[in-house]
Scaffold this motif. Structure first.
Motif, PDB file in Angstrom:
ATOM      1  N   VAL A 124       1.132  -1.360  -0.086  1.00  0.00           N
ATOM      2  CA  VAL A 124       0.044   0.013   0.196  1.00  0.00           C
ATOM      3  C   VAL A 124       0.949   1.640   0.098  1.00  0.00           C
ATOM      4  O   VAL A 124       1.698   1.358   0.852  1.00  0.00           O
ATOM      5  N   ALA A 125       0.680   2.207  -0.757  1.00  0.00           N
ATOM      6  CA  ALA A 125       1.688   3.726  -1.352  1.00  0.00           C
ATOM      7  C   ALA A 125       0.962   3.751   0.050  1.00  0.00           C
ATOM      8  O   ALA A 125       0.373   4.279   1.005  1.00  0.00           O
ATOM      9  N   GLY A 126       2.225   4.561   1.053  1.00  0.00           N
ATOM     10  CA  GLY A 126       2.428   5.144   1.965  1.00  0.00           C
ATOM     11  C   GLY A 126       3.173   4.282   3.136  1.00  0.00           C
ATOM     12  O   GLY A 126       3.864   5.039   4.132  1.00  0.00           O
ATOM     13  N   TYR A 127       3.609   3.167   2.924  1.00  0.00           N
ATOM     14  CA  TYR A 127       4.203   1.925   3.548  1.00  0.00           C
ATOM     15  C   TYR A 127       4.946   1.056   3.222  1.00  0.00           C
ATOM     16  O   TYR A 127       5.906   1.171   1.868  1.00  0.00           O
ATOM     17  N   GLN A 128       5.912   0.309   3.897  1.00  0.00           N
ATOM     18  CA  GLN A 128       6.950  -0.207   3.181  1.00  0.00           C
ATOM     19  C   GLN A 128       6.347  -1.704   3.420  1.00  0.00           C
ATOM     20  O   GLN A 128       5.770  -2.172   4.222  1.00  0.00           O
ATOM     21  N   ASN A 129       7.235  -2.684   3.066  1.00  0.00           N
ATOM     22  CA  ASN A 129       7.521  -4.018   3.512  1.00  0.00           C
ATOM     23  C   ASN A 129       8.506  -4.656   4.029  1.00  0.00           C
ATOM     24  O   ASN A 129       8.848  -4.955   4.165  1.00  0.00           O
ATOM     25  N   GLN A 130       7.127  -4.857   5.348  1.00  0.00           N
ATOM     26  CA  GLN A 130       7.752  -5.404   6.729  1.00  0.00           C
ATOM     27  C   GLN A 130       6.936  -6.313   6.980  1.00  0.00           C
ATOM     28  O   GLN A 130       7.418  -7.450   7.566  1.00  0.00           O
ATOM     29  N   MET A 131       5.265  -6.414   6.620  1.00  0.00           N
ATOM     30  CA  MET A 131       5.140  -7.594   6.922  1.00  0.00           C
ATOM     31  C   MET A 131       5.828  -9.112   6.761  1.00  0.00           C
ATOM     32  O   MET A 131       5.975  -8.931   5.592  1.00  0.00           O
ATOM     33  N   PRO A 132       6.123 -10.395   7.438  1.00  0.00           N
ATOM     34  CA  PRO A 132       5.933 -11.815   7.082  1.00  0.00           C
ATOM     35  C   PRO A 132       4.769 -12.158   6.690  1.00  0.00           C
ATOM     36  O   PRO A 132       3.458 -11.720   7.060  1.00  0.00           O
ATOM     37  N   ALA A 133       5.189 -13.356   5.685  1.00  0.00           N
ATOM     38  CA  ALA A 133       4.031 -13.803   5.219  1.00  0.00           C
ATOM     39  C   ALA A 133       3.094 -14.938   6.334  1.00  0.00           C
ATOM     40  O   ALA A 133       4.329 -15.442   7.194  1.00  0.00           O
ATOM     41  N   TYR A 134       2.198 -14.923   6.172  1.00  0.00           N
ATOM     42  CA  TYR A 134       1.624 -15.668   7.065  1.00  0.00           C
ATOM     43  C   TYR A 134       1.018 -17.524   6.268  1.00  0.00           C
ATOM     44  O   TYR A 134       0.372 -17.735   6.996  1.00  0.00           O
ATOM     45  N   GLN A 135       1.768 -17.293   5.046  1.00  0.00           N
ATOM     46  CA  GLN A 135       1.477 -18.954   5.009  1.00  0.00           C
ATOM     47  C   GLN A 135       2.326 -19.738   5.558  1.00  0.00           C
ATOM     48  O   GLN A 135       3.138 -20.452   5.510  1.00  0.00           O
ATOM     49  N   GLY A 136       1.214 -20.596   5.417  1.00  0.00           N
ATOM     50  CA  GLY A 136       1.526 -22.070   6.266  1.00  0.00           C
ATOM     51  C   GLY A 136       1.127 -22.223   8.112  1.00  0.00           C
ATOM     52  O   GLY A 136       0.687 -22.782   8.782  1.00  0.00           O
ATOM     53  N   LYS A 137       0.752 -20.891   8.021  1.00  0.00           N
ATOM     54  CA  LYS A 137       0.317 -19.963   9.423  1.00  0.00           C
ATOM     55  C   LYS A 137      -0.989 -20.067  10.205  1.00  0.00           C
ATOM     56  O   LYS A 137      -1.208 -20.721  11.263  1.00  0.00           O
ATOM     57  N   LEU A 138      -1.619 -19.989   8.930  1.00  0.00           N
ATOM     58  CA  LEU A 138      -3.098 -19.871   8.828  1.00  0.00           C
ATOM     59  C   LEU A 138      -3.691 -20.948   8.779  1.00  0.00           C
ATOM     60  O   LEU A 138      -3.249 -20.770   7.257  1.00  0.00           O
ATOM     61  N   ASP A 139      -5.164 -21.164   9.271  1.00  0.00           N
ATOM     62  CA  ASP A 139      -5.655 -22.494   8.136  1.00  0.00           C
ATOM     63  C   ASP A 139      -7.186 -21.402   7.355  1.00  0.00           C
ATOM     64  O   ASP A 139      -7.230 -20.187   7.737  1.00  0.00           O
ATOM     65  N   ASP A 144     -15.518 -25.265  10.839  1.00  0.00           N
ATOM     66  CA  ASP A 144     -15.098 -26.212  10.716  1.00  0.00           C
ATOM     67  C   ASP A 144     -16.151 -26.965   9.459  1.00  0.00           C
ATOM     68  O   ASP A 144     -16.225 -28.247   8.949  1.00  0.00           O
ATOM     69  N   GLU A 145     -17.630 -26.054   9.498  1.00  0.00           N
ATOM     70  CA  GLU A 145     -18.296 -27.198   8.214  1.00  0.00           C
ATOM     71  C   GLU A 145     -18.485 -25.842   7.618  1.00  0.00           C
ATOM     72  O   GLU A 145     -18.886 -26.254   6.194  1.00  0.00           O
ATOM     73  N   SER A 146     -17.758 -24.737   7.221  1.00  0.00           N
ATOM     74  CA  SER A 146     -17.717 -23.802   6.246  1.00  0.00           C
ATOM     75  C   SER A 146     -17.653 -24.080   4.681  1.00  0.00           C
ATOM     76  O   SER A 146     -16.512 -24.728   4.983  1.00  0.00           O
ATOM     77  N   ALA A 147     -17.381 -23.929   3.702  1.00  0.00           N
ATOM     78  CA  ALA A 147     -16.795 -23.645   2.935  1.00  0.00           C
ATOM     79  C   ALA A 147     -15.997 -23.204   2.625  1.00  0.00           C
ATOM     80  O   ALA A 147     -15.456 -22.673   3.499  1.00  0.00           O
ATOM     81  N   GLU A 148     -14.488 -23.940   2.048  1.00  0.00           N
ATOM     82  CA  GLU A 148     -13.361 -23.352   2.027  1.00  0.00           C
ATOM     83  C   GLU A 148     -12.542 -22.183   1.010  1.00  0.00           C
ATOM     84  O   GLU A 148     -14.139 -21.781   0.621  1.00  0.00           O
ATOM     85  N   VAL A 149     -11.658 -21.141   1.691  1.00  0.00           N
ATOM     86  CA  VAL A 149     -12.084 -19.747   1.323  1.00  0.00           C
ATOM     87  C   VAL A 149     -11.063 -20.450   0.293  1.00  0.00           C
ATOM     88  O   VAL A 149      -9.959 -21.213  -0.319  1.00  0.00           O
TER      89      VAL A 149
END
Length: 378
Positions: A297-312, A346-351
């Motif tokens: 996003v304009a005005g911010y730096q690329n500092q966020m870590p990736a959450y791939q594999g950390k959130l289902d 647990d029962e909802s459709a997958e994102v």
């Protein structure tokens, strides 16, 4: 299964019963550190007072009383010379062996220590157990059990510090270091980072929750309390907002942070540093969480870590529902508890996680969570 906080947070360190003095000794090795510290402190204080008193006495005794006074040569005293050589030498030797013994005792974990992997990154701590349970911002351990933390950093130098346990160790990128402790009492203890690591360094904390052995086993059996339980999807997202340390960078009241505030962003159009733009919807949020380096996003730096594999998938849906609710756009079923007819992840459709764009090479501060393996001493 959620473990409730039972003690205190960082703000109470300096207002508790010990005031500005050392915090309570809550580990089996804390007394060794405090014993040596107190010996050095009290010995140094006593020697300082003796030297200061001697200086005052000599100034008074040998002051010039008349203009006829002349200095008199002082003859050596073998007794005094032996005293000021032997006494300091004995003190230094005592401190060395005391310190070395304490260092060995606090540095080498018992062979049966329960091992947990720790990763430091701007600006939170994440933990991974031997059975694959992953937590962020908190760790649950059993009381009266030695715990070995094998630590590494994903980005810059951090330092893992728990005052009550008297443990502190640097966490270095591309290296593994470890520290161990054995908590004597159940409770919640604050982890601090004591190495300046960036603009949100002061927010880089975590909690160590010490519980009974049976409660710990139940917590492990429940998957680490990461499930939705009977929380609505929005409540589940709010819980994840705190547990995953999203609050470190993203406010929910519109105030400025390291990352954009989540207040009122749903449906808005974000402008990016590469000149493109996108509407904040499900796909955009998923991509921003899993591959944060793809769109900055304009005005911010690329500092966020990736959450791939950390959130289902369910956790992603909870966070999305929470962001929608902050804009007043949550669906009625997302506000209801599962027992009231609301959505159960647990029962909802997958994102559509698999459909999210892959990370652009060279972008994104994070890496898949499986970069660190798990071993156990038990």
């Amino acid at each position: 299964m959620q473990i409730q906080d039972t003690v205190a947070t960082r703000q109470e360190f300096f207002t508790g019963e010990n005031g500005l003095w050392l915090p309570p000794q809550e580990s089996t090795t804390a007394h060794q550190i405090d014993g040596l510290f107190n010996f050095i402190l009290y010995t140094s204080t006593l020697l300082t007072l003796i030297v200061a008193a001697a200086m005052v006495y000599f100034v008074w005794k040998y002051r010039r009383k008349t203009t006829a006074d002349r200095a008199v040569d002082v003859k050596e005293s073998k007794f005094l010379e032996l005293v000021w050589v032997i006494v300091p030498t004995l003190l230094v030797v005592a401190v060395f062996f005391w310190g070395f013994t304490s260092y060995v005792g606090t540095s080498i974990p018992p062979a049966n220590a329960y091992e947990i992997n720790v990763k430091g990154q701007k600006w939170f701590w994440s933990f991974e157990y031997n059975n694959g349970i992953q937590t962020t911002g908190e760790i649950v351990v059993p009381v009266n059990t030695p715990i070995k933390l094998q630590m590494t950093s994903q980005d810059v130098l951090h330092s893992f510090y728990v005052p009550e346990f008297r443990i502190k160790h640097d966490v270095i990128p591309n290296r593994y270091s470890y520290v161990w402790f054995e908590a004597k009492e159940e409770g919640t203890y604050q982890v601090l980072c004591t190495e300046y690591c960036g603009t949100a360094h002061s927010n880089m904390g975590a909690l160590i929750k010490v519980v009974g052995r049976q409660e710990f086993n139940d917590w492990v059996a429940s998957g680490g309390g990461a499930g939705q339980g009977d929380n609505s999807l929005v409540e589940y997202g709010a819980l994840l907002y705190e547990k995953q340390q999203c609050s470190t960078c993203h406010s929910i009241d519109g105030s400025a942070g390291t990352g954009p505030s989540w207040q009122g962003i749903w449906g808005n159009t974000h402008q990016f540093t590469d000149g493109t733009s996108a509407v904040v919807d499900d796909a955009y949020i998923i991509e921003s969480i899993l591959y944060p380096g793809n769109k900055i996003v304009a005005g911010y730096q690329n500092q966020m870590p990736a959450y791939q594999g950390k959130l289902d998938d369910g956790q992603l849906k909870g966070i999305i529902a929470y962001i929608k609710d902050l804009s007043g756009a949550a669906a009625p079923e997302e506000l209801l508890k599962p027992s009231e007819g609301g959505i159960s992840v647990d029962e909802s459709a997958e994102v559509d996680v698999d459909g999210a764009p892959e990370a652009t090479p060279g972008q994104g501060a994070g890496a898949p969570a499986d970069a660190v393996g798990i071993t156990t001493g038990q």
